[in-house]
Design a protein around this motif. Sequence first.
Motif, mmCIF file in Angstrom:
data_model
loop_
_atom_site.group_PDB
_atom_site.id
_atom_site.type_symbol
_atom_site.label_atom_id
_atom_site.label_comp_id
_atom_site.label_asym_id
_atom_site.label_seq_id
_atom_site.Cartn_x
_atom_site.Cartn_y
_atom_site.Cartn_z
ATOM 1 N N ASP A 134 -4.528 3.815 -0.791
ATOM 2 C CA ASP A 134 -3.849 4.499 0.312
ATOM 3 C C ASP A 134 -3.224 3.553 1.326
ATOM 4 N N HIS A 135 -3.952 2.467 1.701
ATOM 5 C CA HIS A 135 -3.435 1.645 2.804
ATOM 6 C C HIS A 135 -2.131 0.963 2.416
ATOM 7 N N ARG A 136 -1.962 0.683 1.133
ATOM 8 C CA ARG A 136 -0.708 0.048 0.704
ATOM 9 C C ARG A 136 0.444 1.061 0.762
ATOM 10 N N LEU A 137 0.144 2.312 0.459
ATOM 11 C CA LEU A 137 1.190 3.336 0.539
ATOM 12 C C LEU A 137 1.537 3.637 1.998
ATOM 13 N N LYS A 138 0.538 3.525 2.862
ATOM 14 C CA LYS A 138 0.793 3.720 4.294
ATOM 15 C C LYS A 138 1.795 2.650 4.750
ATOM 16 N N LYS A 139 1.551 1.405 4.337
ATOM 17 C CA LYS A 139 2.461 0.302 4.677
ATOM 18 C C LYS A 139 3.851 0.579 4.106
ATOM 19 N N ALA A 140 3.889 1.092 2.873
ATOM 20 C CA ALA A 140 5.182 1.389 2.244
ATOM 21 C C ALA A 140 5.964 2.420 3.067
ATOM 22 N N ARG A 141 5.250 3.414 3.600
ATOM 23 C CA ARG A 141 5.941 4.417 4.425
ATOM 24 C C ARG A 141 6.457 3.789 5.712
ATOM 25 N N GLU A 142 5.622 2.935 6.324
ATOM 26 C CA GLU A 142 6.067 2.219 7.543
ATOM 27 C C GLU A 142 7.338 1.417 7.270
ATOM 28 N N LEU A 143 7.418 0.873 6.044
ATOM 29 C CA LEU A 143 8.551 0.013 5.691
ATOM 30 C C LEU A 143 9.756 0.809 5.192
ATOM 31 N N GLY A 144 9.628 2.119 5.148
ATOM 32 C CA GLY A 144 10.815 2.924 4.836
ATOM 33 C C GLY A 144 10.842 3.618 3.483
ATOM 34 N N ALA A 145 9.696 3.679 2.785
ATOM 35 C CA ALA A 145 9.679 4.419 1.510
ATOM 36 C C ALA A 145 10.035 5.877 1.784
ATOM 37 N N ASP A 146 10.884 6.469 0.946
ATOM 38 C CA ASP A 146 11.240 7.878 1.124
ATOM 39 C C ASP A 146 10.109 8.774 0.638
ATOM 40 N N PHE A 147 9.465 8.362 -0.432
ATOM 41 C CA PHE A 147 8.339 9.118 -0.981
ATOM 42 C C PHE A 147 7.272 8.126 -1.447
ATOM 43 N N THR A 148 6.016 8.552 -1.376
ATOM 44 C CA THR A 148 4.947 7.737 -1.950
ATOM 45 C C THR A 148 4.124 8.631 -2.870
ATOM 46 N N LEU A 149 3.481 8.008 -3.837
ATOM 47 C CA LEU A 149 2.615 8.766 -4.744
ATOM 48 C C LEU A 149 1.333 7.987 -4.965
ATOM 49 N N ARG A 150 0.228 8.583 -4.542
ATOM 50 C CA ARG A 150 -1.090 7.989 -4.760
ATOM 51 C C ARG A 150 -1.548 8.394 -6.162
ATOM 52 N N ILE A 151 -1.800 7.387 -6.997
ATOM 53 C CA ILE A 151 -2.236 7.653 -8.367
ATOM 54 C C ILE A 151 -3.759 7.792 -8.380
ATOM 55 N N HIS A 152 -4.256 8.890 -8.918
ATOM 56 C CA HIS A 152 -5.700 9.103 -9.072
ATOM 57 C C HIS A 152 -6.059 8.955 -10.547
ATOM 58 N N LYS A 153 -7.291 8.543 -10.777
ATOM 59 C CA LYS A 153 -7.765 8.332 -12.157
ATOM 60 C C LYS A 153 -7.609 9.598 -13.000
ATOM 61 N N SER A 154 -7.772 10.776 -12.346
ATOM 62 C CA SER A 154 -7.747 12.039 -13.099
ATOM 63 C C SER A 154 -6.336 12.411 -13.570
ATOM 64 N N MET A 155 -5.310 11.754 -13.031
ATOM 65 C CA MET A 155 -3.927 12.135 -13.394
ATOM 66 C C MET A 155 -3.576 11.634 -14.789
ATOM 67 N N THR A 156 -2.923 12.469 -15.572
ATOM 68 C CA THR A 156 -2.418 12.002 -16.870
ATOM 69 C C THR A 156 -1.036 11.376 -16.639
ATOM 70 N N GLU A 157 -0.587 10.665 -17.660
ATOM 71 C CA GLU A 157 0.759 10.081 -17.609
ATOM 72 C C GLU A 157 1.813 11.170 -17.376
ATOM 73 N N ASP A 158 1.632 12.309 -18.086
ATOM 74 C CA ASP A 158 2.599 13.407 -17.931
ATOM 75 C C ASP A 158 2.590 13.945 -16.502
ATOM 76 N N ASP A 159 1.381 14.015 -15.901
ATOM 77 C CA ASP A 159 1.307 14.474 -14.499
ATOM 78 C C ASP A 159 2.136 13.545 -13.619
#
Length: 322
Positions: free
Chosen positions: A169-194
């Motif tokens: 999460d903290h790296r995605l928070k930094k990404a948003r501060e730096l101007g990312a339009d969207f962020t996606l936190r990957i969880h272990k439960s997510m499949t590749e298709d998800d």
Amino acid sequence: MEVVGICGSDVHYLVSGKIGPFVVKGPMVIGHEASGTVLEVGKDVKNLKPGDRVAIEPGITCRLCPDCKNGNYHLCRDMIFCATPPVDGNLTRYYVHDADFCHKLPDNMDLEEGALMEPLSVGVHACKRAGVRVGSVVLVLGAGPIGLVSMLTAKAMGASKVIITDLVDHRLKKARELGADFTLRIHKSMTEDDIIKIIKTKLGQDPTVTLECTGAEQCVRVAVQVTRSGGVVILVGLGKFEMTVPLAGALVREVNIRGVFRYNNDYPIAIELVKTGKVNVKPLVTHHYTIEDTLKAFNTAKTGEGNPIKVLIHANPDWKPS
Ligand code: NAD
Ligand code: ZN
């Protein structure tokens, strides 16, 4: 020497003693993300003078081999690269380097920014290889220092939308501060298709460019599947030597898969981006140490305690924390 950033590879050499075929067999000075102030120059040096502040491009090339002569000096077969065994790096008080690989910093850039020109040059090279331009829709996999500088560069080169992923999460928070339009936190439960589905839904389309900055097999697999037909996948992350990747799908959709190795005439562009305010690398810096506290600095980088992104070591004894 002034400022030296810690890179994942420095930590890797410290912890494992090797990266792929490069094995540390004896004591080796680490460090290759560096800036310095020129103290003396050789008698034939014309581009620099004592007192100049420089970003140090860490690879010295032979300038004679076919790769050097073809303009691919970064692929030089006789490259001498700081802190790649057995060559010493530049986390030292004094250091000698070829003048044509020292890039003078403009007055409005400081020595910390100078040290950050190394990772930023990787981002510049990745975006150049990807052909990022106005209107590009970019997926960045991994929000470590390399993913973040790649995102910053993509934006500066005109990308209209950037989505960036990470496990943390903290790296995605930094990404948003730096101007990312969207962020996606990957969880272990997510499949590749998800993951593929969420990326496409958030962007409202398939990414035209994917910059893979993790080296994780899952991310390489996602990259070749999610990128638009005819688009570009750039492999920056250095992971397992062999991976299982669904290539036929990429083949029939003419997805271009391109590797990236360091940088090639990218330092001047990286400096220009910061000098003109198009990229701000300062928020990447989370920790500062003196050279005497190098072990503590490496401990922070190694353990991740205090959520480090870029850890800087100050080699100049006159440095004071601001
Ligand atoms: P880093 O380890 O700090 O960052 C990698 C990030 O990827 C981490 O934040 C991690 O949480 C995230 N990640 C890992 N698995 C993931 C997954 N499955 N999905 C989403 N995110 C995931 O490293 P860095 O310094 O940013 O470097 C990134 C990669 O680039 C490394 O593999 C490094 O070796 C490589 N690298 C390559 C070059 C080159 O010239 N090709 C140059 C520098 C670094
Ligand atoms: Zn060469």
